[in-house]
Write a protein that holds these residues in place. Sequence first.
Motif, PDB file in Angstrom:
ATOM      1  N   ASN B 219      47.756  40.738   6.535  1.00  0.00           N
ATOM      2  CA  ASN B 219      48.153  39.538   5.799  1.00  0.00           C
ATOM      3  C   ASN B 219      47.003  39.073   4.920  1.00  0.00           C
ATOM      4  O   ASN B 219      45.843  39.252   5.277  1.00  0.00           O
ATOM      5  N   ILE B 220      47.365  38.477   3.793  1.00  0.00           N
ATOM      6  CA  ILE B 220      46.326  37.924   2.915  1.00  0.00           C
ATOM      7  C   ILE B 220      45.811  36.599   3.483  1.00  0.00           C
ATOM      8  O   ILE B 220      44.665  36.243   3.341  1.00  0.00           O
ATOM      9  N   GLU B 221      46.689  35.865   4.144  1.00  0.00           N
ATOM     10  CA  GLU B 221      46.235  34.682   4.883  1.00  0.00           C
ATOM     11  C   GLU B 221      45.479  35.157   6.128  1.00  0.00           C
ATOM     12  O   GLU B 221      46.024  35.948   6.908  1.00  0.00           O
ATOM     13  N   PRO B 222      44.262  34.679   6.338  1.00  0.00           N
ATOM     14  CA  PRO B 222      43.533  35.107   7.545  1.00  0.00           C
ATOM     15  C   PRO B 222      44.244  34.663   8.823  1.00  0.00           C
ATOM     16  O   PRO B 222      44.212  35.357   9.830  1.00  0.00           O
ATOM     17  N   LYS B 223      44.863  33.495   8.768  1.00  0.00           N
ATOM     18  CA  LYS B 223      45.683  32.990   9.870  1.00  0.00           C
ATOM     19  C   LYS B 223      46.888  32.310   9.237  1.00  0.00           C
ATOM     20  O   LYS B 223      46.762  31.790   8.122  1.00  0.00           O
ATOM     21  N   PRO B 224      48.031  32.272   9.922  1.00  0.00           N
ATOM     22  CA  PRO B 224      49.220  31.683   9.293  1.00  0.00           C
ATOM     23  C   PRO B 224      48.948  30.275   8.763  1.00  0.00           C
ATOM     24  O   PRO B 224      48.428  29.420   9.482  1.00  0.00           O
ATOM     25  N   GLY B 225      49.262  30.046   7.494  1.00  0.00           N
ATOM     26  CA  GLY B 225      49.097  28.715   6.911  1.00  0.00           C
ATOM     27  C   GLY B 225      47.699  28.420   6.407  1.00  0.00           C
ATOM     28  O   GLY B 225      47.457  27.370   5.841  1.00  0.00           O
ATOM     29  N   VAL B 226      46.757  29.340   6.615  1.00  0.00           N
ATOM     30  CA  VAL B 226      45.376  29.122   6.178  1.00  0.00           C
ATOM     31  C   VAL B 226      45.125  29.977   4.935  1.00  0.00           C
ATOM     32  O   VAL B 226      45.233  31.195   4.996  1.00  0.00           O
ATOM     33  N   GLY B 229      39.731  32.668   2.009  1.00  0.00           N
ATOM     34  CA  GLY B 229      38.503  32.403   1.268  1.00  0.00           C
ATOM     35  C   GLY B 229      38.051  33.685   0.584  1.00  0.00           C
ATOM     36  O   GLY B 229      38.619  34.761   0.819  1.00  0.00           O
ATOM     37  N   SER B 230      37.046  33.572  -0.272  1.00  0.00           N
ATOM     38  CA  SER B 230      36.621  34.752  -1.024  1.00  0.00           C
ATOM     39  C   SER B 230      36.047  35.830  -0.104  1.00  0.00           C
ATOM     40  O   SER B 230      36.224  37.021  -0.333  1.00  0.00           O
ATOM     41  N   ALA B 231      35.349  35.408   0.960  1.00  0.00           N
ATOM     42  CA  ALA B 231      34.772  36.382   1.888  1.00  0.00           C
ATOM     43  C   ALA B 231      35.878  37.178   2.583  1.00  0.00           C
ATOM     44  O   ALA B 231      35.779  38.403   2.738  1.00  0.00           O
ATOM     45  N   TYR B 232      36.951  36.469   2.959  1.00  0.00           N
ATOM     46  CA  TYR B 232      38.046  37.161   3.638  1.00  0.00           C
ATOM     47  C   TYR B 232      38.728  38.138   2.694  1.00  0.00           C
ATOM     48  O   TYR B 232      39.091  39.251   3.075  1.00  0.00           O
ATOM     49  N   ILE B 233      38.906  37.730   1.435  1.00  0.00           N
ATOM     50  CA  ILE B 233      39.553  38.604   0.458  1.00  0.00           C
ATOM     51  C   ILE B 233      38.700  39.860   0.231  1.00  0.00           C
ATOM     52  O   ILE B 233      39.223  40.976   0.187  1.00  0.00           O
ATOM     53  N   ASP B 235      36.656  41.196   2.325  1.00  0.00           N
ATOM     54  CA  ASP B 235      36.781  41.998   3.538  1.00  0.00           C
ATOM     55  C   ASP B 235      38.105  42.758   3.543  1.00  0.00           C
ATOM     56  O   ASP B 235      38.154  43.950   3.852  1.00  0.00           O
ATOM     57  N   LEU B 236      39.166  42.063   3.156  1.00  0.00           N
ATOM     58  CA  LEU B 236      40.496  42.681   3.122  1.00  0.00           C
ATOM     59  C   LEU B 236      40.519  43.836   2.113  1.00  0.00           C
ATOM     60  O   LEU B 236      41.044  44.911   2.390  1.00  0.00           O
ATOM     61  N   LEU B 237      39.913  43.608   0.942  1.00  0.00           N
ATOM     62  CA  LEU B 237      39.871  44.653  -0.081  1.00  0.00           C
ATOM     63  C   LEU B 237      39.145  45.890   0.443  1.00  0.00           C
ATOM     64  O   LEU B 237      39.527  47.025   0.149  1.00  0.00           O
ATOM     65  N   GLY B 238      38.113  45.646   1.230  1.00  0.00           N
ATOM     66  CA  GLY B 238      37.377  46.758   1.822  1.00  0.00           C
ATOM     67  C   GLY B 238      38.220  47.544   2.808  1.00  0.00           C
ATOM     68  O   GLY B 238      38.079  48.762   2.940  1.00  0.00           O
ATOM     69  N   ARG B 239      39.117  46.854   3.492  1.00  0.00           N
ATOM     70  CA  ARG B 239      39.918  47.498   4.544  1.00  0.00           C
ATOM     71  C   ARG B 239      41.156  48.197   3.988  1.00  0.00           C
ATOM     72  O   ARG B 239      41.729  49.053   4.635  1.00  0.00           O
ATOM     73  N   ILE B 240      41.612  47.787   2.807  1.00  0.00           N
ATOM     74  CA  ILE B 240      42.911  48.261   2.313  1.00  0.00           C
ATOM     75  C   ILE B 240      43.032  49.797   2.215  1.00  0.00           C
ATOM     76  O   ILE B 240      44.048  50.347   2.643  1.00  0.00           O
ATOM     77  N   PHE B 261      45.747  39.151  -7.377  1.00  0.00           N
ATOM     78  CA  PHE B 261      44.314  39.480  -7.406  1.00  0.00           C
ATOM     79  C   PHE B 261      44.037  40.721  -6.545  1.00  0.00           C
ATOM     80  O   PHE B 261      43.378  41.662  -6.966  1.00  0.00           O
ATOM     81  N   ILE B 262      44.590  40.703  -5.324  1.00  0.00           N
ATOM     82  CA  ILE B 262      44.399  41.836  -4.411  1.00  0.00           C
ATOM     83  C   ILE B 262      45.032  43.095  -5.017  1.00  0.00           C
ATOM     84  O   ILE B 262      44.482  44.196  -4.930  1.00  0.00           O
ATOM     85  N   ALA B 263      46.204  42.897  -5.647  1.00  0.00           N
ATOM     86  CA  ALA B 263      46.891  44.043  -6.252  1.00  0.00           C
ATOM     87  C   ALA B 263      46.030  44.647  -7.364  1.00  0.00           C
ATOM     88  O   ALA B 263      45.841  45.876  -7.421  1.00  0.00           O
ATOM     89  N   ASP B 264      45.492  43.782  -8.226  1.00  0.00           N
ATOM     90  CA  ASP B 264      44.664  44.279  -9.334  1.00  0.00           C
ATOM     91  C   ASP B 264      43.452  45.038  -8.817  1.00  0.00           C
ATOM     92  O   ASP B 264      43.113  46.104  -9.318  1.00  0.00           O
ATOM     93  N   LYS B 265      42.802  44.468  -7.811  1.00  0.00           N
ATOM     94  CA  LYS B 265      41.566  45.072  -7.315  1.00  0.00           C
ATOM     95  C   LYS B 265      41.828  46.367  -6.557  1.00  0.00           C
ATOM     96  O   LYS B 265      41.008  47.282  -6.581  1.00  0.00           O
ATOM     97  N   SER B 266      42.967  46.416  -5.860  1.00  0.00           N
ATOM     98  CA  SER B 266      43.220  47.576  -5.010  1.00  0.00           C
ATOM     99  C   SER B 266      44.067  48.630  -5.716  1.00  0.00           C
ATOM    100  O   SER B 266      44.186  49.754  -5.246  1.00  0.00           O
ATOM    101  N   GLY B 267      44.653  48.269  -6.856  1.00  0.00           N
ATOM    102  CA  GLY B 267      45.504  49.211  -7.570  1.00  0.00           C
ATOM    103  C   GLY B 267      46.894  49.343  -6.962  1.00  0.00           C
ATOM    104  O   GLY B 267      47.696  50.176  -7.394  1.00  0.00           O
TER     105      GLY B 267
END
Lengths: 496, 306
Positions: B219-226, B229-233, B235-240, B261-267
Amino acid sequence: MAISVHTQRLAATSLLVALPLMFNSPAKADDLADVRKDMQAMQRQYQASLQKIQTDYEAKIKAMEKRLEAAESKTAIATTKADDAQKAVAVVQAAPAPVVQTAAASQDTGNVQANAGAFNPAIGVVLDGKAMASGRNPNNYRIRGFALGDQAKPPPRGPSIGESEINLQANVDQALFANLTVAFENDNSVSIEEAFIQPTALPWGLTAKVGRFFSGIGYMNEQHAHTWDFADAPLPYMAFLNGQYGDDGVQMRWLAPTNRFLEFGVEALRGASFPANGISEALASNHNGGAGAWSAFVHTGDDIGDSASYSTGLSYLGTRSSNRATNPVGGTAGSDQFSGSDHTLIADAIYKWAPNGNFAQTYLKLQSEFFVRKESGSFTSLNFPGATGTATTKPFNGGLQTGFYAQAVYQFIPFWRAGIRYDQVHAPSLGSTFAGTTLDSQNSTPSRYSAMIDYTTSEFGRFRLQYNRDQARTASDNQFILQYTVSIGAHGAHQY
Amino acid sequence: MYRSIIAIAALGIVSLATTQAEAALNVFTCEPEWAALTTVLGGSDVDVFTATTALQDPHQIQARPALISRLRNADIVVCTGAELEVGWMPVLLRQSSNAKVQPGAPGYFEASQQVTLLEKPERLDRADGDVHPAGNPHLQTDPRNMRIIAQALAKRLAVVDPAHADGYAQREQAFDARLGQTIEQLQTQAASLKGVKFVSYHKSWIYLANWLGMIEAANIEPKPGVPPGSAYIADLLGRIPALQARMIVYAAYEDPKPSQFIADKSGLPAVMLPFTVGGTDGAKDIISFYEDTVKRLLAAAGGKGG
């Protein structure tokens, strides 16, 4: 082990019961030794069979646990299978007519039976803290031209916990709902903020509250202070209602059967709070314990397309006072006294807008309330001109006192909001007769400018920074307030 | 004097207000999917009001005055339940003064009570974000759930409005047949989506994933409803890459920026799904809501070498 102790007791008891029966039987009863042997044999048999039952049960329970585990993991997997839907349909079809009861029962029975506290009321706790820095002492607060109640002042300087609140609520039975809010004040005193019951099954759109509650007048009055968009009450709320009007009594509301929201309400109240002062007791001889305050209000509101909505209302509060004591600034506590009546009229308007009505991203909230009050009777003071130091009582007709606030709050990105507010009150000049008393408005219009920014960690936590340029006193005051508000426990209600 | 002012004002407001008294069953629905379903089942026997649109986050709805008056006049309430509406429905129900639609009454229908909920949390702690104790409430994205709920709702409508019981039953049968057909067709069409991994903004798609055999990888949300942040994004991009996800999925009402944003960065392709009826132009009713969802998923999967 509890079970084996229980088993032995059971065996012993059944033996005691069996003994007289055996002695009564004619055959084989002669030889005591035989009987003893028989008894021992029976005891062994009995214990053995009990043990067997016990192990059988244990095995069965284990098997059931295994099956339950398997079933649980199966449901997790099985939901991925297409035929699961059909299965569930079959279950629903098999269930008798009132679907909700059966479905709810099958889901919750386990929890309900295991939990003795299932009927406990919902518990919500609110913690509110403030830190305040100001150029002028909040204890010397005054709004020129107004005799103020004890709550009409800024928060204390320095860090302080504001009001901590515990709320309990639940349905009493099929007919009633009950709500209790206890507030713990900064000075360790406890007060009952709200304690009311509410019928839940009245017909024709009627509803009632009985007990202690915040009056339904105006817009902000009925909301708990921690849900307000600024850290303090607007000046007219402070001057006219001592912050907020709560009282003991009865409220009746009627919701009209229209698509547009339209609600009427009336309240008969004890008159225990400023601007009243508990007239039922003070004037017992005149009023025989009748209501010391009453109010009436009408609210209406609707949507404006998908993106916006509004609410507006008109309210009246009438109170009577007998020797209502207030504190003159720098004078003897309680030496200002007022006897007479207050008629307060409030008009409110609220407008909310969000793109497509989606409040998750950005939204705008505009809010304003306008007050008019007529206060008349007699005023007692030590500070009348020429009579300084002696208590003098003079007839007092305050004319039309007015006040309003207008504020705008904008959520510019999720979790961040900024707001501005302007508020003012005005008391007509009373001439030289009242010069030097609390009621002398010095031809001024006390006003205040405020700005705030707040950040919420979730819908349960919020930090706020607020700045006030306060011109209620003769010299203006800069106030900075830092506030946090958190709520834990039951999910709080968010009124419009 | 003040009393007469109030009386005059009150009279004025009354005359402004429109009085309505239809013969049809007044239905208050919390979300657009239940409005669409009730309309299919009720036809001309029902007058349906929707509290929210497909472009509004159903978690964050204001307890607007119009909702109070609509609830006051409702004969039946149809909502998701499972605490999806916990921030606004309890206040509205209390203010509505309408005993017919309170929880426990036949006029109160929760879709979540009819089906098995997934992702029931093992521990309840608000440190885990916006958790729903009963399980994930976004159950409308699986048409098999919709089929079960339609059946239960038709029965309930018949309980509340016995005069039109036959109509509800007939329309439900016709709808069930159509939806059953749609499910079969879509399952055939979407066979290639089986095992496809995706990243979603909010945990909104577990039922859809379950139906089509897709896998929610993150999930792009680190926790539901949250919000992330840029650090989490980062980290997520690194894991994708390691997640082997094939697309980013977000709902029509959600802010597209983080997903884009995630789509652009990850292709990866970012695909907006209707989430409910009305979320996209294609999702006009219940049937086309599922058709459009599958169409969009297939397009996203196809675009990325699927």
